[in-house]
Design a protein around this motif. Structure first.
Motif, PDB file in Angstrom:
ATOM      1  N   PRO A 109      57.231 104.050  18.362  1.00 27.77           N
ATOM      2  CA  PRO A 109      56.720 104.333  17.020  1.00 27.77           C
ATOM      3  C   PRO A 109      56.372 105.805  16.770  1.00 27.77           C
ATOM      4  O   PRO A 109      56.681 106.336  15.699  1.00 27.77           O
ATOM      5  CB  PRO A 109      55.477 103.435  16.915  1.00 27.77           C
ATOM      6  N   ALA A 110      55.784 106.485  17.752  1.00 29.74           N
ATOM      7  CA  ALA A 110      55.413 107.897  17.528  1.00 29.74           C
ATOM      8  C   ALA A 110      56.658 108.763  17.339  1.00 29.74           C
ATOM      9  O   ALA A 110      56.649 109.714  16.544  1.00 29.74           O
ATOM     10  CB  ALA A 110      54.590 108.413  18.709  1.00 29.74           C
ATOM     11  N   ARG A 112      59.458 107.682  16.037  1.00 30.76           N
ATOM     12  CA  ARG A 112      59.963 107.364  14.691  1.00 30.76           C
ATOM     13  C   ARG A 112      59.142 108.106  13.636  1.00 30.76           C
ATOM     14  O   ARG A 112      59.687 108.658  12.689  1.00 30.76           O
ATOM     15  CB  ARG A 112      59.935 105.854  14.425  1.00 30.76           C
ATOM     16  N   ARG A 113      57.823 108.113  13.768  1.00 33.14           N
ATOM     17  CA  ARG A 113      56.991 108.806  12.757  1.00 33.14           C
ATOM     18  C   ARG A 113      57.387 110.277  12.664  1.00 33.14           C
ATOM     19  O   ARG A 113      57.559 110.826  11.576  1.00 33.14           O
ATOM     20  CB  ARG A 113      55.508 108.680  13.124  1.00 33.14           C
ATOM     21  N   GLN A 114      57.529 110.899  13.827  1.00 34.51           N
ATOM     22  CA  GLN A 114      57.854 112.332  13.860  1.00 34.51           C
ATOM     23  C   GLN A 114      59.209 112.597  13.193  1.00 34.51           C
ATOM     24  O   GLN A 114      59.342 113.488  12.346  1.00 34.51           O
ATOM     25  CB  GLN A 114      57.887 112.778  15.323  1.00 34.51           C
ATOM     26  N   VAL A 116      60.999 110.573  11.188  1.00 35.12           N
ATOM     27  CA  VAL A 116      61.055 110.167   9.772  1.00 35.12           C
ATOM     28  C   VAL A 116      60.439 111.257   8.894  1.00 35.12           C
ATOM     29  O   VAL A 116      60.971 111.592   7.823  1.00 35.12           O
ATOM     30  CB  VAL A 116      60.373 108.793   9.555  1.00 35.12           C
ATOM     31  N   ASP A 117      59.333 111.857   9.330  1.00 33.69           N
ATOM     32  CA  ASP A 117      58.737 112.975   8.576  1.00 33.69           C
ATOM     33  C   ASP A 117      59.750 114.095   8.400  1.00 33.69           C
ATOM     34  O   ASP A 117      59.918 114.660   7.317  1.00 33.69           O
ATOM     35  CB  ASP A 117      57.528 113.554   9.320  1.00 33.69           C
ATOM     36  N   ARG A 120      62.523 113.137   5.968  1.00 35.94           N
ATOM     37  CA  ARG A 120      62.108 113.208   4.555  1.00 35.94           C
ATOM     38  C   ARG A 120      62.051 114.657   4.076  1.00 35.94           C
ATOM     39  O   ARG A 120      62.390 114.950   2.931  1.00 35.94           O
ATOM     40  CB  ARG A 120      60.759 112.505   4.370  1.00 35.94           C
ATOM     41  N   VAL A 139      63.008 102.043   5.148  1.00 34.49           N
ATOM     42  CA  VAL A 139      61.773 102.762   5.507  1.00 34.49           C
ATOM     43  C   VAL A 139      61.773 104.228   5.052  1.00 34.49           C
ATOM     44  O   VAL A 139      60.814 104.684   4.432  1.00 34.49           O
ATOM     45  CB  VAL A 139      61.559 102.712   7.048  1.00 34.49           C
ATOM     46  N   ASP A 192      59.192  98.174  15.336  1.00 32.90           N
ATOM     47  CA  ASP A 192      59.046  99.216  14.317  1.00 32.90           C
ATOM     48  C   ASP A 192      60.399  99.501  13.656  1.00 32.90           C
ATOM     49  O   ASP A 192      61.345  99.914  14.325  1.00 32.90           O
ATOM     50  CB  ASP A 192      58.505 100.488  14.999  1.00 32.90           C
ATOM     51  N   SER A 193      60.490  99.279  12.341  1.00 32.83           N
ATOM     52  CA  SER A 193      61.688  99.638  11.565  1.00 32.83           C
ATOM     53  C   SER A 193      62.978  99.067  12.143  1.00 32.83           C
ATOM     54  O   SER A 193      63.935  99.813  12.404  1.00 32.83           O
ATOM     55  CB  SER A 193      61.831 101.158  11.471  1.00 32.83           C
TER      56      SER A 193
END
Ligand SMILES: Nc1ncnc2c1ncn2[C@@H]1O[C@H](COP(=O)(O)OP(=O)(O)OP(=O)(O)O)[C@@H](O)[C@H]1O
Ligand SMILES: Nc1ccn([C@H]2C[C@H](O)[C@@H](COP(=O)(O)O)O2)c(=O)n1
Length: 230
Positions: A109-110, A112-114, A116-117, A120, A139, A192-193
């Protein structure tokens, strides 16, 4: 609307080997849009993990390594730029070692967060963009202009990949098919996603379509979406 007047985001998600990259690049070229290969970003993160000597299944260590890595990708459809900490890894990310480990790294997950930011931010800088991956319509860009979920029969995918790599024996094709199945299973079942079509995605089955037919279909969807909105 002429193709070049497209403004917005086209997302292309789907299982491995369905033609996302080749279709997305061609659609971006036709629309005069930027192109983002998010799989390349997860693959680059995997290079960082492997080079750090970390077990790809060790989520905590993976998250730490990727947080410290500078992952950069280009957004031009006609050139591929993928770098980790300033080193060109565009060829290496396509190798078997990275392909084997990437599903585990991309399930963290961490990570993916990094990424995905970062995805975007890259999308926000483009007036028109085609983005391919597994979770783009669900997502990363839930409000995208057009969402496509690309599928193809497993045998067709394995045959196409074999042709791409110049592999011919039945054993080689069977091995490719097993790898595609393994990655689909991993990518679809992570918490996650997970890989799945967005509720508002148009599903395009390319099993019996040539690449250009798929490209025409996606460009047509982009054109219609903009006409409907304007
Ligand atoms: N409709 C099609 N008909 C025949 N071959 C195709 C078609 N679409 C793509 N291909 C070929 O299939 C191979 C796999 O395509 P591609 O790499 O674009 O898939 P992908 O979905 O991006 O895969 P991955 O998710 O593993 O990166 C390539 O050789 C590509 O040229
Ligand atoms: N948005 C994304 C894009 C890719 N991944 C993961 C899952 C894939 O197995 C791997 C490599 O992608 P490919 O280059 O084969 O398209 O990366 C993801 O989880 N989310």
């Amino acid at each position: 609307m002429s193709e070049r007047e497209f403004h917005g985001q086209v997302t292309l998600d789907g299982p491995s080997g369905t033609g996302k990259s080749s279709v997305a690049r061609a659609v971006a070229a036709r629309l005069g849009a930027a192109y983002l290969d998010t799989g390349a970003m997860y693959r680059a993160a995997t290079v960082a993990v492997l080079d750090a000597g970390v077990d790809p299944e060790d989520a905590e260590a993976v998250a730490r390594v990727v947080a410290g890595a500078r992952i950069e990708v280009g957004t031009h459809a006609d050139t591929e730029r993928v770098e980790v900490d300033g080193t060109d890894v565009a060829v290496r990310i396509r190798g078997a070692e990275v392909t084997r480990a990437v599903s585990a790294v991309s399930a963290v997950p961490a990570v993916r967060r990094q990424l995905v930011d970062q995805q975007r931010s890259l999308v926000a800088a483009a007036d028109a963009v085609v983005v391919e991956g597994r979770d783009i319509g669900t997502v990363v860009l839930p409000d995208a202009t057009v969402k496509v979920y690309l599928t193809a029969a497993p045998e067709a995918r394995a045959q196409r990949r074999a042709a791409q790599l110049g592999l011919t024996t039945a054993d080689e094709v069977a091995e490719l098919a097993a790898d595609l199945r393994r990655r689909d299973e991993y990518d679809s079942s992570r918490a996650d996603s997970p890989l799945r079509p967005a509720a508002d995605a148009v599903v395009v089955d390319s099993t019996d379509l040539g690449r250009e037919q798929v490209v025409d279909r996606v460009v047509e969807l982009a054109r219609s979406a903009v006409e409907v909105r304007s």
